[in-house]
Structures are given as structure tokens and as C-alpha cells.
Design a protein around this motif. Structure first.
Motif, mmCIF file in Angstrom:
data_model
loop_
_atom_site.group_PDB
_atom_site.id
_atom_site.type_symbol
_atom_site.label_atom_id
_atom_site.label_comp_id
_atom_site.label_asym_id
_atom_site.label_seq_id
_atom_site.Cartn_x
_atom_site.Cartn_y
_atom_site.Cartn_z
ATOM 1 N N LEU A 66 0.827 -1.204 0.000
ATOM 2 C CA LEU A 66 0.000 0.000 0.000
ATOM 3 C C LEU A 66 0.865 1.260 0.000
ATOM 4 C CD1 LEU A 66 -2.804 -1.188 2.421
ATOM 5 C CD2 LEU A 66 -3.046 -0.723 -0.032
ATOM 6 N N PHE A 67 1.974 1.233 0.719
ATOM 7 C CA PHE A 67 2.904 2.354 0.651
ATOM 8 C C PHE A 67 3.472 2.484 -0.756
ATOM 9 C CE2 PHE A 67 3.239 2.400 5.325
ATOM 10 C CZ PHE A 67 3.190 3.759 5.529
ATOM 11 N N GLY A 68 3.732 1.365 -1.411
ATOM 12 C CA GLY A 68 4.259 1.385 -2.776
ATOM 13 C C GLY A 68 3.254 1.892 -3.791
ATOM 14 N N GLU A 69 1.979 1.731 -3.491
ATOM 15 C CA GLU A 69 0.905 2.176 -4.390
ATOM 16 C C GLU A 69 0.240 3.434 -3.850
ATOM 17 O OE1 GLU A 69 -1.693 -1.215 -4.488
ATOM 18 O OE2 GLU A 69 -0.383 -2.322 -5.834
ATOM 19 N N SER A 70 0.999 4.279 -3.189
ATOM 20 C CA SER A 70 0.416 5.425 -2.490
ATOM 21 C C SER A 70 -0.271 6.432 -3.411
ATOM 22 C CB SER A 70 1.474 6.120 -1.636
ATOM 23 O OG SER A 70 2.502 6.630 -2.453
ATOM 24 N N ASP A 71 0.033 6.403 -4.706
ATOM 25 C CA ASP A 71 -0.669 7.311 -5.619
ATOM 26 C C ASP A 71 -2.162 7.011 -5.652
ATOM 27 O OD1 ASP A 71 1.662 8.596 -6.236
ATOM 28 O OD2 ASP A 71 1.991 7.522 -8.114
ATOM 29 N N HIS A 72 -2.536 5.768 -5.357
ATOM 30 C CA HIS A 72 -3.944 5.365 -5.370
ATOM 31 C C HIS A 72 -4.558 5.390 -3.972
ATOM 32 C CE1 HIS A 72 -3.231 4.180 -9.468
ATOM 33 N NE2 HIS A 72 -2.284 3.351 -9.082
ATOM 34 N N HIS A 73 -3.753 5.652 -2.971
ATOM 35 C CA HIS A 73 -4.216 5.664 -1.586
ATOM 36 C C HIS A 73 -3.720 6.945 -0.918
ATOM 37 C CE1 HIS A 73 -5.301 1.436 -1.998
ATOM 38 N NE2 HIS A 73 -4.141 1.273 -2.598
ATOM 39 N N PRO A 74 -4.528 8.010 -0.939
ATOM 40 C CA PRO A 74 -4.065 9.315 -0.454
ATOM 41 C C PRO A 74 -3.569 9.304 0.995
ATOM 42 C CG PRO A 74 -6.253 9.502 -1.438
ATOM 43 C CD PRO A 74 -5.884 8.059 -1.443
ATOM 44 N N HIS A 75 -4.186 8.516 1.863
ATOM 45 C CA HIS A 75 -3.748 8.528 3.259
ATOM 46 C C HIS A 75 -2.347 7.923 3.403
ATOM 47 C CE1 HIS A 75 -6.230 5.024 2.419
ATOM 48 N NE2 HIS A 75 -5.553 4.344 3.333
ATOM 49 N N TYR A 76 -1.991 6.931 2.564
ATOM 50 C CA TYR A 76 -0.633 6.389 2.604
ATOM 51 C C TYR A 76 0.362 7.379 1.987
ATOM 52 C CZ TYR A 76 -2.408 1.996 4.281
ATOM 53 O OH TYR A 76 -3.002 1.042 5.049
ATOM 54 N N ARG A 77 -0.082 8.114 0.990
ATOM 55 C CA ARG A 77 0.775 9.154 0.402
ATOM 56 C C ARG A 77 1.078 10.216 1.462
ATOM 57 N NH1 ARG A 77 -1.962 10.255 -4.078
ATOM 58 N NH2 ARG A 77 -3.271 11.780 -3.059
ATOM 59 N N GLN A 78 0.060 10.610 2.226
ATOM 60 C CA GLN A 78 0.266 11.604 3.279
ATOM 61 C C GLN A 78 1.184 11.062 4.372
ATOM 62 O OE1 GLN A 78 -3.753 12.390 4.425
ATOM 63 N NE2 GLN A 78 -4.055 13.976 2.869
ATOM 64 N N LEU A 79 0.995 9.798 4.732
ATOM 65 C CA LEU A 79 1.841 9.199 5.753
ATOM 66 C C LEU A 79 3.293 9.119 5.274
ATOM 67 C CD1 LEU A 79 2.101 8.006 8.538
ATOM 68 C CD2 LEU A 79 1.346 5.802 7.617
ATOM 69 N N LYS A 80 3.497 8.746 3.995
ATOM 70 C CA LYS A 80 4.854 8.715 3.444
ATOM 71 C C LYS A 80 5.493 10.097 3.512
ATOM 72 C CE LYS A 80 5.868 6.561 -0.454
ATOM 73 N NZ LYS A 80 5.756 5.938 -1.779
#
Length: 105
Positions: A66-80
Motif C-alpha cells: 500500500l505504501f508502494g501504491e500510495s498514488d492510489h491511496h491518499p492517506h498512505y501518500r500523506q503518511l509517506k
């Protein structure tokens, strides 16, 4: 730090209550060491129980993906975005304070 995706495929429905914070540490570990998530240390309280270890292994792979696909998961993008300065600081601290180890480790 590396932008490559060190994780395997997401396993559907594999979220457990083992310790979500522990899986975030796996992401940090892969970024700091540029290693594969499979080699990340498992928390002791999880490793002692085969059922929890299996759940954690699946959860670890999923969270890393999910961290690797963060472009599709905004909350993981924000966490990264929040984690990357801390990861860089940790990497710098480790690199600056390298000392030879003594003992069995």
C-alpha cells in the motif's frame, strides 16, 4: 532511501490486530536499509506465536504494498510524506554514528 517497491502482492482481506505500528516500522526499515521487507525484524511478541506471526507476515506485505501504491491511496501518500523526513534523519544519524561492534553480534 529508495523509491523502488520492495514488497510483494497484496493479499486480500489480510488485516489483523497484531500491531499496525509494527508494520509501519517495516516500511521504515526497508527505506533505511534499502532491503527487502521479508528480512525486516519481527517484533518478539509476534514471533513467539505462530498464528500472530502468520498474520503479521501478511499484514507486513500488505502495508508495504500500500505504501508502494500510495498514488492510489491518499492517506498512505500523506503518511509517506510525514515519514520520509524522519527516515532521512534516522539514516543520517545511523551513518554518522557508525561504530565497530564488539561482542557476539
Amino acid at each position: 532511501m529508495s523509491d523502488r517497491d520492495p514488497c510483494g502482492p497484496v493479499v486480500a482481506g489480510a488485516w489483523s490486530s497484531t500491531d499496525p505500528g509494527a508494520t509501519v516500522t517495516v516500511y521504515i526499515w526497508t527505506q533505511v536499509t534499502q532491503g527487502q521487507h521479508e528480512h525486516a525484524p519481527c517484533p518478539v511478541h509476534v514471533s513467539e506465536d505462530p498464528v500472530r506471526r502468520r498474520e503479521w507476515t501478511i499484514q507486513r506485505r500488505n502495508i508495504c504494498r500500500l505504501f508502494g501504491e500510495s498514488d492510489h491511496h491518499p492517506h498512505y501518500r500523506q503518511l509517506k510524506t510525514l515519514l520520509h523526513p524522519l527516515i532521512a534523519q534516522l539514516s543520517d544519524t545511523i551513518d554518522r554514528n557508525k561504530t565497530p561492534r564488539s561482542g557476539p553480534w
